[in-house]
Scaffold this active site. Structure first.
Site, PDB file in Angstrom:
ATOM      1  N   LYS A  36       0.823  -1.211   0.000  1.00 26.24           N
ATOM      2  CA  LYS A  36       0.000   0.000   0.000  1.00 26.24           C
ATOM      3  C   LYS A  36       0.857   1.261   0.000  1.00 26.24           C
ATOM      4  O   LYS A  36       0.602   2.206  -0.766  1.00 26.24           O
ATOM      5  CB  LYS A  36      -0.917  -0.029   1.221  1.00 26.24           C
ATOM      6  CG  LYS A  36      -1.860   1.147   1.348  1.00 26.24           C
ATOM      7  CD  LYS A  36      -2.675   0.993   2.637  1.00 26.24           C
ATOM      8  CE  LYS A  36      -3.547   2.203   2.888  1.00 26.24           C
ATOM      9  NZ  LYS A  36      -4.210   2.121   4.206  1.00 26.24           N
TER      10      LYS A  36
ATOM     11  N   SER B 219       8.460   9.929  11.305  1.00 24.39           N
ATOM     12  CA  SER B 219       7.218   9.712  10.561  1.00 24.39           C
ATOM     13  C   SER B 219       7.534   9.675   9.078  1.00 24.39           C
ATOM     14  O   SER B 219       7.975  10.676   8.508  1.00 24.39           O
ATOM     15  CB  SER B 219       6.201  10.813  10.847  1.00 24.39           C
ATOM     16  OG  SER B 219       5.121  10.755   9.926  1.00 24.39           O
TER      17      SER B 219
ATOM     18  N   ASP C  14       2.113  -0.327  11.986  1.00 23.67           N
ATOM     19  CA  ASP C  14       0.878  -0.742  11.316  1.00 23.67           C
ATOM     20  C   ASP C  14       0.471  -2.173  11.653  1.00 23.67           C
ATOM     21  O   ASP C  14      -0.680  -2.557  11.421  1.00 23.67           O
ATOM     22  CB  ASP C  14       1.019  -0.610   9.798  1.00 23.67           C
ATOM     23  CG  ASP C  14       0.918   0.835   9.328  1.00 23.67           C
ATOM     24  OD1 ASP C  14       0.380   1.671  10.080  1.00 23.67           O
ATOM     25  OD2 ASP C  14       1.384   1.127   8.216  1.00 23.67           O
TER      26      ASP C  14
ATOM     27  N   ARG D  11      -6.428   2.719  18.094  1.00 24.69           N
ATOM     28  CA  ARG D  11      -6.177   1.279  17.997  1.00 24.69           C
ATOM     29  C   ARG D  11      -5.849   0.644  19.338  1.00 24.69           C
ATOM     30  O   ARG D  11      -6.098  -0.554  19.533  1.00 24.69           O
ATOM     31  CB  ARG D  11      -5.078   0.998  16.963  1.00 24.69           C
ATOM     32  CG  ARG D  11      -5.560   1.218  15.535  1.00 24.69           C
ATOM     33  CD  ARG D  11      -4.518   0.934  14.486  1.00 24.69           C
ATOM     34  NE  ARG D  11      -5.124   1.023  13.151  1.00 24.69           N
ATOM     35  CZ  ARG D  11      -4.441   1.083  12.025  1.00 24.69           C
ATOM     36  NH1 ARG D  11      -3.112   1.068  12.055  1.00 24.69           N
ATOM     37  NH2 ARG D  11      -5.068   1.156  10.858  1.00 24.69           N
TER      38      ARG D  11
END
Length: 438
Positions: free
Chosen positions: A21, A167, A315, A346
């Protein structure tokens, strides 16, 4: 749509997960502003990546989508060929799309509005607004969340910027803006984040300078067309790696998975827990390493997750916490506050779901403590988060009874054929609507 699972008798077979992705996002953006025609093989045809394709098409990029073959054919418009879109660009659920496009659009000679769904409109954007503003961009938003109105400025100035936290999305946003800035843009990060943007810039013949902690680009260069084949997404492979690891009698092979060192946290941590994972047939293509991954069932033990592995696994933590839930002993995750500002919180979502399935799980401000135990059947909520939905589908392979996972439509953002591949290897997952099921 919901998922319903029944326990698995073991996973077996060989599958290839869809294209990465992160690489798909970056590849189509860069080839859209390259010179010449590029074929992109293995493109992820998920909703997030197709939102990026649509945005670029609305700005004049010629992108032919061959969906059933996972191929794009892109005729690049060059660095200065984008045009003002006729309306706001909808990034859907994709934080990556909106942050990368913000960097690209900051240096264009036109104004743009970037928006997205209700989840995206809660995601933090101050982390890109502040450094882009230092480069001369003007961005309006309410509360530093989308929608973003970007007033294009073709006279951006390069900066030297120290990221307050590592990041890849912020780094990539600023590198894209740096392609259009006068002078040099250098980004220094406190720890290595995924480096797909840097690898792709090299693949498309853009000069950059890189050392251990910094990456620099100078504006005014050109990107050149160069066909690319995208490897399988290790974040998608992680669901099958964990499922095979925790389910007795399992042995599977995952073909041609991307094994970029900045993405290997999930494998590193599972091996620390005792997993039987073998990486073979290592090759490098288009600047990205790929390999086959063979996984066999193994008994796991809980661990204290090392801080240097957190960013490399960010992730994959939803499914890694499923492994922790059935490991012997306690697993402790800290320094992962970023998990609270993903598609959903999450940490809260995983703790809630694990508790409903009978696992002792405690939420921390920046992580979670899980005491391994036995997964019971039950009903959990995905909170419209694709990775939460698939993580609890993995839990269902070993649970003592059926598991119902609510609101799984969002899986299409990253893994449209998840259910098909899950059942191919023996996971017993069914998409259901209403109250039906197995």
């Amino acid at each position: 749509m919901d998922y319903q699972t029944i326990p698995s008798q073991g996973l077996s077979g060989e599958i290839c997960v869809p294209g990465d992705k992160s690489i798909s996002h970056r590849a189509v953006l860069l080839v859209a502003i390259a010179e010449g025609q590029t074929q992109v093989d293995g493109f992820l045809m998920g909703a997030d990546n197709l939102a990026m394709v649509s945005a670029l098409q609305q700005m004049g990029a010629s992108i032919q989508v061959i969906e059933d073959e996972n191929i794009l054919v892109v005729e690049g418009v060059g660095m200065t060929g984008l045009q003002a879109p006729p309306e706001a660009l909808d990034c859907g659920n994709s934080g990556t799309a909106i942050r990368l496009l913000s960097g690209l659009l900051a240096g264009q000679p036109f104004n743009t509005v970037l928006t997205g769904d209700s989840s995206l409109q809660r995601r933090p954007m101050k982390r890109i607004i502040d450094p882009l503003t230092l480069m001369g961009a003007k961005i309006d938003s309410t509360g530093n969340v989308p929608p973003l109105k970007i007033y294009g400025n073709p006279r951006l100035t390069g900066i030297h910027y120290q990221l307050p936290m590592a990041s890849a999305q912020v780094k990539s946003c600023l590198l894209l803006a740096g392609l259009y800035a006068r002078g040099k843009t250098c980004i220094t990060e406190p720890a290595p984040s995924r480096d797909h943007t840097e690898r792709l810039l090299k693949h498309f013949h853009y000069t950059l300078q890189k050392d251990k902690q910094s990456i620099c680009v100078s504006g005014g260069g050109k990107l050149k067309a160069n066909d690319i084949s995208i490897p399988g997404d290790i974040s998608s492979a992680a669901f099958f790696i964990v499922a095979a690891t925790i389910t007795p009698g399992s042995a599977i092979r995952l073909c041609r998975v991307g094994v970029n060192p900045t993405r290997l946290g999930v494998i590193n941590l599972l091996k620390m827990m005792g997993a039987d994972i073998e990486v073979t047939h290592y090759t490098e293509k288009n600047e990205e390493p790929t390999a086959d991954i063979t996984v066999r069932h193994a008994r796991l033990k809980g661990i204290d997750i090392p801080p240097d592995q957190v960013l490399l696994t960010i992730d994959e933590f939803p499914v890694l916490l499923i492994a922790a839930a059935v490991a012997q002993g306690k697993t402790v995750l800290r320094d992962a506050a970023e998990l609270r500002v993903k598609e959903t919180d999450r940490i809260a979502a995983m703790v809630d779901g694990l508790q409903k399935l009978g696992i002792a799980a405690e939420s921390l401000p920046d992580g979670v403590i899980i005491q391994g135990g036995t997964l019971e059947g039950g009903e959990v909520n995905s909170y419209d988060d694709h990775r939460i939905a698939m993580a609890f589908a993995v839990a269902g392979t070993l649970a003592k009874g059926p598991v119902r996972i609510r609101n799984c439509d969002n899986v299409k953002t990253s893994f449209p054929n998840f259910v098909e591949l899950a059942n191919e290897v023996g996971m017993n997952v069914k998409g259901v609507r209403g109250r039906g099921g197995f």
